[in-house]
Design an enzyme around this catalytic site. Structure first.
Site, short mmCIF file in Angstrom:
data_model
loop_
_atom_site.label_atom_id
_atom_site.label_comp_id
_atom_site.label_asym_id
_atom_site.label_seq_id
_atom_site.Cartn_x
_atom_site.Cartn_y
_atom_site.Cartn_z
N LYS A 1 37.05 54.17 34.02
CA LYS A 1 36.25 53.90 35.23
C LYS A 1 35.37 55.10 35.57
O LYS A 1 34.21 54.92 35.94
CB LYS A 1 37.15 53.52 36.40
CG LYS A 1 37.68 52.10 36.26
CD LYS A 1 38.18 51.52 37.56
CE LYS A 1 38.46 50.03 37.41
NZ LYS A 1 39.78 49.66 37.87
N LYS B 1 36.64 42.72 25.41
CA LYS B 1 37.60 42.13 26.35
C LYS B 1 36.86 41.59 27.58
O LYS B 1 35.95 42.25 28.09
CB LYS B 1 38.60 43.21 26.80
CG LYS B 1 39.71 42.67 27.67
CD LYS B 1 40.41 43.76 28.46
CE LYS B 1 39.68 44.07 29.74
NZ LYS B 1 40.43 44.79 30.75
N LYS C 1 35.39 41.98 34.55
CA LYS C 1 34.35 42.02 35.58
C LYS C 1 33.45 43.23 35.35
O LYS C 1 32.24 43.17 35.50
CB LYS C 1 34.99 42.16 36.97
CG LYS C 1 35.52 40.85 37.53
CD LYS C 1 36.46 41.07 38.70
CE LYS C 1 37.89 41.23 38.22
NZ LYS C 1 38.94 40.96 39.19
P1 TYM Z 1 43.21 42.76 37.57
O1 TYM Z 1 42.86 42.28 38.92
O2 TYM Z 1 42.22 43.60 36.85
O3 TYM Z 1 43.57 41.54 36.63
C1 TYM Z 1 44.52 40.57 37.01
C2 TYM Z 1 45.30 40.14 35.77
O4 TYM Z 1 44.43 39.55 34.81
C3 TYM Z 1 44.67 40.13 33.54
N1 TYM Z 1 43.43 40.16 32.75
C4 TYM Z 1 43.34 39.73 31.48
N2 TYM Z 1 44.27 39.20 30.64
C5 TYM Z 1 43.86 38.84 29.40
N3 TYM Z 1 42.58 38.99 28.96
C6 TYM Z 1 41.62 39.53 29.76
N4 TYM Z 1 40.37 39.65 29.32
C7 TYM Z 1 41.99 39.93 31.09
N5 TYM Z 1 41.32 40.47 32.13
C8 TYM Z 1 42.22 40.61 33.15
C9 TYM Z 1 45.14 41.56 33.85
O5 TYM Z 1 45.87 42.10 32.76
C10 TYM Z 1 46.00 41.32 35.07
O6 TYM Z 1 47.32 40.95 34.71
N6 TYM Z 1 46.23 46.64 38.43
C11 TYM Z 1 46.18 45.19 38.41
C12 TYM Z 1 46.54 44.57 39.75
C13 TYM Z 1 47.88 45.00 40.27
C14 TYM Z 1 49.14 44.62 39.73
C15 TYM Z 1 50.11 45.26 40.55
C16 TYM Z 1 49.53 43.82 38.64
C17 TYM Z 1 48.09 45.81 41.34
N7 TYM Z 1 49.44 45.97 41.50
C18 TYM Z 1 51.48 45.11 40.30
C19 TYM Z 1 50.91 43.68 38.39
C20 TYM Z 1 51.86 44.31 39.21
C21 TYM Z 1 44.75 44.78 38.07
O7 TYM Z 1 43.83 45.51 38.26
O8 TYM Z 1 44.63 43.52 37.61
#
Ligand code: TYM
Length: 320
Positions: free
Chosen positions: A110, A189, A192
């Site tokens: 980031k 991948k 966003k």
């Molecule tokens: P975030 O909001 O970026 O994404 C949410 C979930 O979607 C999955 N994901 C994907 N899986 C497969 N292929 C892709 N291209 C893809 N893009 C996104 C992410 O792996 C995620 O599971 N840090 C986390 C949010 C969070 C969280 C937590 C998750 C905050 N606290 C506690 C689990 C437990 C995040 O930014 O996800």
């Protein structure tokens, strides 16, 4: 068994979110006590407009419910409705080695892409550890990109238990390998931040346009094409039946069909796949009070569980 996962309200949800986390999480809601939340504190590291944040939180709540999250089975809430999590985050930060956070890819990626190097962005994994540990979570369904954060969570929990005794449960990630890293429209991948997403609930016109704009090589219509290295087929596999995928693979190998035709098939399968969820979403949009009520009730259940953990953690540290 406690199952927990979170999703950031940092924009519109996409197919990567759906297959990587939402669909596995929805399937798991029958297998244990599921807690799913909208990580609004986390998204403050990148979303700086209050109006945009409010709008995103609302959309994520509606979209997750439309996709099948069942509030009679799973507890669904906003992270910030359980402020105990920020207290736990501080307590955990006192056992977290700097080196552990310095190694995290997400911070490095980031900041390399121009995000301000704030303490919040750096300490992001500690708040995520608090999210997981405060609910004594056993299983955390996530996509591949969150694997390192889960390892950090486990390390932090072990450090804490080493210092204060067996206070925190050690969680396990649950990564569904076939959907661990859903590709975006450019083959990287889907994310966003790369601007290569296929939105879950984009308009028909915009979705068709995005799919038709997938870059392909210049193999002429009549010639055979390589099905093993095709974003179109990779995405088609998510939403089409095995027989349909096989038919497309054969058409690639045999030649005589152009990429435009394959993209039309992809659009049509994609649109049909999400049709029931789009319908449910329309109903939810018409009933805003319902969505608020669900997350309010969810927060009160989540808070009960968080309060019990924070009491145990405070006592372990000597803060009575
Ligand atoms: P975030 O909001 O970026 O994404 C949410 C979930 O979607 C999955 N994901 C994907 N899986 C497969 N292929 C892709 N291209 C893809 N893009 C996104 C992410 O792996 C995620 O599971 N840090 C986390 C949010 C969070 C969280 C937590 C998750 C905050 N606290 C506690 C689990 C437990 C995040 O930014 O996800």
């Amino acid at each position: 068994m406690r199952i927990l996962s979170g999703i950031q309200p940092s924009g519109r949800l996409h197919v990567g979110n759906y297959f990587g986390m939402m669909d596995p999480a929805i399937r798991l809601q029958d297998e244990g006590e599921a807690f799913y939340f909208i990580a609004d504190y986390h998204s403050l590291t990148t979303v700086h407009s209050p109006e945009e944040l409010r709008e995103n939180v609302r959309n994520v709540a509606i979209d997750f419910l439309a996709c099948g999250l069942d509030p009679s089975k799973a507890t669904f809430f906003r992270q910030s409705d359980v402020p105990e999590v920020t207290e736990l985050s501080w307590l955990l930060s006192t056992v977290t080695p700097m080196g552990l956070l310095e190694r995290c890819h997400s911070y490095k990626d980031k900041t390399a892409r121009g995000h301000e190097a704030t303490h919040g962005l750096f300490a992001y994994p500690v708040l995520m550890a608090a999210d997981i540990l405060i609910y004594d979570s056993n299983i955390v369904p996530v996509g591949e990109d969150q694997k390192q954060h889960l390892e950090v969570t486990r390390d932090i929990a072990l450090k804490f238990n080493n210092r204060y005794g067996e206070v925190l449960a050690i969680p396990e990630p649950r990564i569904r390998q076939e959907y661990a890293k859903v590709p975006g429209l450019d083959g990287k991948k889907m994310s966003k931040s790369y601007g290569n997403t296929l939105e879950l609930f984009g308009s028909e016109k915009a979705t068709r346009k995005k799919i038709m704009s997938i870059l392909t090589d210049s193999t002429p219509v009549e010639e055979a094409k390589d099905p093993s290295d095709s974003i179109i087929i990779d995405l088609y596999r998510l939403v089409a039946s095995n027989a349909e995928v096989e038919a497309m693979e054969n058409d690639y190998k045999n030649g005589g069909v152009g990429y435009g035709d394959f993209k039309k098939r992809l659009f049509s399968a994609y649109w049909d796949y999400f049709e029931p969820m789009r319908k449910r979403r329309e109903e939810l949009l018409a009933d805003p009070g319902y969505v608020d009520e669900i997350t309010r009730e969810g927060a009160s259940r989540a808070r009960e569980s968080a309060a019990a953990t924070i009491k145990r953690v405070r006592e372990a540290c000597g803060i009575y």
